[in-house]
Design a protein around this motif. Structure first.
Motif, PDB file in Angstrom:
ATOM      1  N   ARG A  21      11.960  99.567  18.865  1.00  0.00           N
ATOM      2  CA  ARG A  21      11.870 100.534  17.433  1.00  0.00           C
ATOM      3  C   ARG A  21      10.984 102.183  18.098  1.00  0.00           C
ATOM      4  NH1 ARG A  21      10.121  96.438  14.240  1.00  0.00           N
ATOM      5  NH2 ARG A  21       8.235  96.279  15.288  1.00  0.00           N
TER       6      ARG A  21
ATOM      7  N   HIS B  26      11.567 103.413  20.977  1.00  0.00           N
ATOM      8  CA  HIS B  26      12.822 104.226  21.580  1.00  0.00           C
ATOM      9  C   HIS B  26      13.563 104.951  20.725  1.00  0.00           C
ATOM     10  CE1 HIS B  26      16.345 104.872  24.123  1.00  0.00           C
ATOM     11  NE2 HIS B  26      16.864 103.933  23.032  1.00  0.00           N
ATOM     12  N   ARG B  27      14.025 103.996  19.486  1.00  0.00           N
ATOM     13  CA  ARG B  27      15.112 104.387  18.411  1.00  0.00           C
ATOM     14  C   ARG B  27      14.400 105.535  17.575  1.00  0.00           C
ATOM     15  NH1 ARG B  27      17.033  98.471  16.717  1.00  0.00           N
ATOM     16  NH2 ARG B  27      18.350  97.986  18.397  1.00  0.00           N
TER      17      ARG B  27
END
Lengths: 265, 265
Positions: free
Chosen positions: B256, B258-259
């Protein structure tokens, strides 16, 4: 920290093509690049088929040592290729690798003994991949004893507790770190090594995971690693960790690396 | 990991000016910024003189809690300022800090007990700054016992083993890391916290040292830290370390982050 530079690996197409074409300029350049940034060993993994790996390994080891004043980490699953690499190697090589599997333990130990080589031994036996930290420590103890029985002391033995991806199995990071701490305690004086990239396989933001993992593993007792030493962020973590562990007198090496622009902010 | 956000500290001129001018908008903004990125506590350090710190602390705690739905880490060397902060605090505060010094141990423990607050205790006694890891562990045990005698359990006690600059004393990094490991082993269930920036005082490339030190300390058992949570590289190290320690189920939080662009490569 003992650094094994892993850029010469035949699983990379560019490297494989160079090996097949006997492009010694390319191999020499990769060896020198790694030596220049501080690799202690240059890994040589031909990664070619069984029909030609023996010949390729001998050529690789000679080509690397003609170019760079470094010992080679002779890297193959095949005893024949390891032997071919050792036979042309100048000085004390590092063999990569033995395991505790029946087919691979004794033959590779005997090769190391016969050639006075240092040895990487994976915590892997015939029961399959180890799951827990304790599994790895138990195999490490058996490997250390088997090596000692052959006259190979801990100063020449590098245990690799097998880092596996946390993206595949959530508990493999902590299992590895517990293994490092357990081996460091149970087998003083032994080296503990690992390849860094497996831990983050199939994960995003891999470099962040790799360098955080490296710092954590060094804190637990890791003292050697196999990675691309041209990755400046990993080299910077090692430099910082050495200073933080009091292994860099007056932090002079850290300050020198900063002045040379080898550290990020 | 328990994160104490340290941006509201009167040793910064901008913060001090805001406190003196009763600029509640500025303080509120700093509190909200830190809460939004995941700080569990908002540190309040007035850093003003003894003539006005009591009043300033009460105003700071109220201003922070009016703006952000977080408990405050009431941070002062003065028992009077700690008391003033506690008296206006809603919910369970974190007191920063007791020490094992005769003048500071009992009064601050009594304040924590009277207000049901959690407590940071520095491994510092009247014999001066601790030198070794073992010194720190010994003081931590005494602090833990003294807290327990007052009915304050380990779940509410945060030991700060005092990170000191490796740029001043080469062996203070390893001493701190040994202290963390020793306290984690001797006092299961206790929290171990530290301020991150001291370790790199007077050193170049400080951020690299701070984040490498954080990863190493977490590997040894640190479970709380005081730092600027708007420093994305430190938050990223914590996110990576949680995943590597198997504390992030299926690595979902890491993925999450990273996104959301909160991790670097």
């Amino acid at each position: 920290m003992i650094i094994v530079g892993e850029r010469i690996n035949g699983t990379s197409h560019r490297v494989r093509d160079a090996i097949v074409a006997r492009d010694s300029d390319f191999i020499a350049e990769q060896a020198v690049l790694q030596a220049d940034v501080g690799a202690h060993y240059i890994d040589a993994n031909a990664g070619t088929g069984p029909d030609r790996e023996v010949e390729d390994m001998a050529w690789l080891v000679e080509t690397i040592q003609d170019a760079a004043d470094r010992p080679v980490c002779v890297d193959s699953a095949s005893a024949g290729a390891l032997k071919a690499g050792l036979e042309v190697h100048q000085g004390q090589a590092l063999l990569n690798s033995a395991t505790a599997e029946e087919s691979r333990q004794q033959p590779v130990l005997e090769l190391a003994q016969a050639h006075g080589a240092r040895l990487i031994a994976l915590t892997l036996d015939d029961s399959g991949l180890p799951k827990t930290g304790a599994d790895r420590v138990a195999i490490a103890k058996r490997l250390s004893q088997a090596a000692e029985d052959m006259g190979i002391g801990r100063q020449d033995l590098f245990i690799d507790p097998l880092a596996r991806s946390i993206g595949v199995e959530n508990d493999q990071g902590i299992a590895f770190l517990e293994a490092v701490a357990g081996i460091r305690e149970a087998l003083p004086g032994i080296h503990i090594i690992c390849g860094l990239s497996n831990i983050s396989y199939q994960m995003p933001s891999r470099k962040l995971l790799n360098r955080t993992f490296l710092a954590m593993a060094i804190a637990k007792g890791l003292d050697a690693a196999i990675f691309d030493p041209l990755d400046q962020s990993l080299m910077a973590v090692i430099c910082a960790a050495q200073a933080l562990l009091g292994r860099d007198e007056m932090c002079m090496e850290y300050i020198r690396a900063h002045r040379a622009g080898r550290l990020e902010q």
